[in-house]
Design a protein around this motif. Sequence first.
Motif, PDB file in Angstrom:
ATOM      1  N   TYR A   1       0.912  -1.349   0.033  1.00 50.76           N
ATOM      2  CA  TYR A   1      -0.070   0.157  -0.229  1.00 50.76           C
ATOM      3  C   TYR A   1       1.000   1.125  -0.038  1.00 50.76           C
ATOM      4  CZ  TYR A   1      -3.711   3.234   1.430  1.00 50.76           C
ATOM      5  OH  TYR A   1      -4.243   4.487   1.604  1.00 50.76           O
ATOM      6  N   PHE A   2       1.999   1.092   0.859  1.00 49.62           N
ATOM      7  CA  PHE A   2       2.831   2.437   0.981  1.00 49.62           C
ATOM      8  C   PHE A   2       3.394   2.688  -0.496  1.00 49.62           C
ATOM      9  CE2 PHE A   2       7.020   4.196   1.683  1.00 49.62           C
ATOM     10  CZ  PHE A   2       6.685   5.196   2.224  1.00 49.62           C
ATOM     11  N   ILE A   3       3.886   1.729  -1.217  1.00 49.09           N
ATOM     12  CA  ILE A   3       4.818   1.637  -2.465  1.00 49.09           C
ATOM     13  C   ILE A   3       3.631   2.130  -3.462  1.00 49.09           C
ATOM     14  CG2 ILE A   3       5.543   0.424  -4.387  1.00 49.09           C
ATOM     15  CD1 ILE A   3       6.863  -1.397  -2.231  1.00 49.09           C
ATOM     16  N   ALA A   4       2.456   1.657  -3.217  1.00 51.96           N
ATOM     17  CA  ALA A   4       1.132   2.361  -4.405  1.00 51.96           C
ATOM     18  C   ALA A   4       1.055   3.648  -4.050  1.00 51.96           C
ATOM     19  CB  ALA A   4       0.142   1.672  -4.072  1.00 51.96           C
ATOM     20  N   VAL A   5       0.944   4.413  -2.862  1.00 51.69           N
ATOM     21  CA  VAL A   5       0.804   5.620  -2.549  1.00 51.69           C
ATOM     22  C   VAL A   5       2.054   6.353  -3.099  1.00 51.69           C
ATOM     23  CG1 VAL A   5       0.436   7.258  -0.842  1.00 51.69           C
ATOM     24  CG2 VAL A   5      -0.833   5.365  -0.696  1.00 51.69           C
ATOM     25  N   VAL A   6       3.289   5.871  -2.814  1.00 52.94           N
ATOM     26  CA  VAL A   6       4.322   6.793  -3.391  1.00 52.94           C
ATOM     27  C   VAL A   6       4.273   6.947  -4.791  1.00 52.94           C
ATOM     28  CG1 VAL A   6       6.895   6.713  -3.487  1.00 52.94           C
ATOM     29  CG2 VAL A   6       5.791   6.402  -1.175  1.00 52.94           C
ATOM     30  N   PHE A   7       4.114   5.709  -5.578  1.00 47.69           N
ATOM     31  CA  PHE A   7       3.899   5.860  -6.924  1.00 47.69           C
ATOM     32  C   PHE A   7       2.922   6.695  -7.465  1.00 47.69           C
ATOM     33  CE2 PHE A   7       2.059   4.172 -10.977  1.00 47.69           C
ATOM     34  CZ  PHE A   7       3.022   4.039 -11.592  1.00 47.69           C
ATOM     35  N   LEU A   8       1.967   6.738  -6.911  1.00 45.64           N
ATOM     36  CA  LEU A   8       0.584   7.791  -7.403  1.00 45.64           C
ATOM     37  C   LEU A   8       1.093   9.217  -7.132  1.00 45.64           C
ATOM     38  CD1 LEU A   8      -2.625   5.999  -5.967  1.00 45.64           C
ATOM     39  CD2 LEU A   8      -1.829   6.120  -8.375  1.00 45.64           C
ATOM     40  N   VAL A   9       1.621   9.343  -6.004  1.00 43.33           N
ATOM     41  CA  VAL A   9       2.352  10.689  -5.800  1.00 43.33           C
ATOM     42  C   VAL A   9       3.349  11.103  -6.789  1.00 43.33           C
ATOM     43  CG1 VAL A   9       3.705  12.103  -4.277  1.00 43.33           C
ATOM     44  CG2 VAL A   9       1.691  10.667  -3.254  1.00 43.33           C
ATOM     45  N   TRP A  10       4.252  10.160  -7.103  1.00 42.01           N
ATOM     46  CA  TRP A  10       5.393  10.441  -8.044  1.00 42.01           C
ATOM     47  C   TRP A  10       4.681  10.534  -9.357  1.00 42.01           C
ATOM     48  CZ3 TRP A  10       6.504   7.062 -12.249  1.00 42.01           C
ATOM     49  CH2 TRP A  10       7.664   7.320 -13.017  1.00 42.01           C
ATOM     50  N   LYS A  11       3.581   9.709  -9.843  1.00 43.73           N
ATOM     51  CA  LYS A  11       3.301  10.042 -11.325  1.00 43.73           C
ATOM     52  C   LYS A  11       2.570  11.462 -11.173  1.00 43.73           C
ATOM     53  CE  LYS A  11      -0.405   7.877 -12.749  1.00 43.73           C
ATOM     54  NZ  LYS A  11      -1.514   6.656 -12.951  1.00 43.73           N
ATOM     55  N   GLU A  12       1.762  11.923 -10.233  1.00 43.96           N
ATOM     56  CA  GLU A  12       1.126  13.040 -10.005  1.00 43.96           C
ATOM     57  C   GLU A  12       2.240  14.315 -10.090  1.00 43.96           C
ATOM     58  OE1 GLU A  12      -1.764  16.185 -10.246  1.00 43.96           O
ATOM     59  OE2 GLU A  12      -1.822  13.786 -10.542  1.00 43.96           O
ATOM     60  N   ALA A  13       3.416  14.235  -9.751  1.00 45.06           N
ATOM     61  CA  ALA A  13       4.391  15.146  -9.498  1.00 45.06           C
ATOM     62  C   ALA A  13       5.193  15.127 -10.998  1.00 45.06           C
ATOM     63  CB  ALA A  13       5.404  14.746  -8.483  1.00 45.06           C
ATOM     64  N   ARG A  14       5.225  13.982 -11.581  1.00 48.04           N
ATOM     65  CA  ARG A  14       5.575  14.191 -12.826  1.00 48.04           C
ATOM     66  C   ARG A  14       4.724  14.695 -13.911  1.00 48.04           C
ATOM     67  NH1 ARG A  14       6.841   8.582 -16.194  1.00 48.04           N
ATOM     68  NH2 ARG A  14       4.569   8.978 -16.394  1.00 48.04           N
ATOM     69  N   ALA A  15       3.449  14.517 -13.862  1.00 48.73           N
ATOM     70  CA  ALA A  15       2.489  14.976 -14.568  1.00 48.73           C
ATOM     71  C   ALA A  15       2.408  16.823 -14.413  1.00 48.73           C
ATOM     72  CB  ALA A  15       1.001  14.524 -14.323  1.00 48.73           C
ATOM     73  N   ARG A  16       2.383  17.471 -13.037  1.00 49.58           N
ATOM     74  CA  ARG A  16       2.622  18.649 -13.012  1.00 49.58           C
ATOM     75  C   ARG A  16       3.941  19.069 -13.365  1.00 49.58           C
ATOM     76  NH1 ARG A  16      -0.417  20.362  -7.559  1.00 49.58           N
ATOM     77  NH2 ARG A  16      -2.126  18.914  -7.728  1.00 49.58           N
ATOM     78  N   ARG A  17       4.975  18.563 -13.517  1.00 53.90           N
ATOM     79  CA  ARG A  17       6.353  19.125 -13.806  1.00 53.90           C
ATOM     80  C   ARG A  17       6.185  19.310 -15.222  1.00 53.90           C
ATOM     81  NH1 ARG A  17       9.290  15.901 -10.358  1.00 53.90           N
ATOM     82  NH2 ARG A  17       9.253  14.047 -11.788  1.00 53.90           N
ATOM     83  N   SER A  18       5.528  18.124 -16.016  1.00 52.05           N
ATOM     84  CA  SER A  18       5.429  18.234 -17.544  1.00 52.05           C
ATOM     85  C   SER A  18       4.522  19.377 -17.925  1.00 52.05           C
ATOM     86  CB  SER A  18       5.085  17.056 -18.101  1.00 52.05           C
ATOM     87  OG  SER A  18       3.408  16.637 -17.675  1.00 52.05           O
ATOM     88  N   LEU A  19       3.427  19.845 -17.129  1.00 54.70           N
ATOM     89  CA  LEU A  19       2.769  20.951 -17.374  1.00 54.70           C
ATOM     90  C   LEU A  19       3.297  22.245 -17.092  1.00 54.70           C
ATOM     91  CD1 LEU A  19      -0.855  19.909 -15.920  1.00 54.70           C
ATOM     92  CD2 LEU A  19      -0.284  19.973 -18.217  1.00 54.70           C
ATOM     93  N   SER A  20       4.235  22.506 -16.191  1.00 56.91           N
ATOM     94  CA  SER A  20       4.782  23.519 -15.838  1.00 56.91           C
ATOM     95  C   SER A  20       6.166  23.770 -16.728  1.00 56.91           C
ATOM     96  CB  SER A  20       5.411  23.563 -14.573  1.00 56.91           C
ATOM     97  OG  SER A  20       6.478  22.624 -14.712  1.00 56.91           O
ATOM     98  N   THR A  21       6.411  22.826 -17.829  1.00 60.45           N
ATOM     99  CA  THR A  21       7.557  23.367 -18.579  1.00 60.45           C
ATOM    100  C   THR A  21       6.802  23.779 -19.871  1.00 60.45           C
ATOM    101  OG1 THR A  21       7.307  20.967 -19.519  1.00 60.45           O
ATOM    102  CG2 THR A  21       8.827  21.443 -17.651  1.00 60.45           C
ATOM    103  N   GLY A  22       5.706  24.230 -19.918  1.00 57.48           N
ATOM    104  CA  GLY A  22       5.262  24.819 -21.041  1.00 57.48           C
ATOM    105  C   GLY A  22       3.990  24.309 -21.911  1.00 57.48           C
ATOM    106  N   LYS A  23       3.913  22.964 -21.477  1.00 58.22           N
ATOM    107  CA  LYS A  23       2.482  22.032 -22.225  1.00 58.22           C
ATOM    108  C   LYS A  23       1.292  22.551 -21.438  1.00 58.22           C
ATOM    109  CE  LYS A  23       5.991  18.703 -23.033  1.00 58.22           C
ATOM    110  NZ  LYS A  23       6.326  17.353 -22.924  1.00 58.22           N
ATOM    111  N   VAL A  24       1.275  23.619 -21.281  1.00 57.65           N
ATOM    112  CA  VAL A  24      -0.173  24.024 -20.463  1.00 57.65           C
ATOM    113  C   VAL A  24      -1.401  23.958 -21.225  1.00 57.65           C
ATOM    114  CG1 VAL A  24      -1.368  25.831 -19.115  1.00 57.65           C
ATOM    115  CG2 VAL A  24       1.243  25.504 -18.940  1.00 57.65           C
TER     116      VAL A  24
END
Length: 96
Positions: free
Chosen positions: A46-69
């Motif tokens: 469960y902990f690994i799944a939550v860490v993975f979901l947080v990592w995936k969300e952070a990666r998606a937000r980073r890709s949006l902040s690089t100009g792909k808004v």
Amino acid sequence: MFAPRVFASMIGALVAFAIATYILNGSLISAAIQTLICAVLMQVGYFIAVVFLVWKEARARRSLSTGKVPVEPASDDKQTGKVSIRRLNRAGHSNR
């Protein structure tokens, strides 16, 4: 992943595991130890799944902040059924 639902499901799975282990082994202590090990492994998963979901969300937000808004509508009125954050942050808006 709604935590109370996950915990209730985990408890149900652990009860079923404990009963099956007791029936197969015939030893209450062995069933308790194996169920405890199973509970720890489930928590780690469960902990690994939550860490993975947080990592995936952070990666998606980073890709949006690089100009792909994505392009937003010019007016708040074009978003039917949605409340815009911009609309809530206007002066004089009260959350009471």
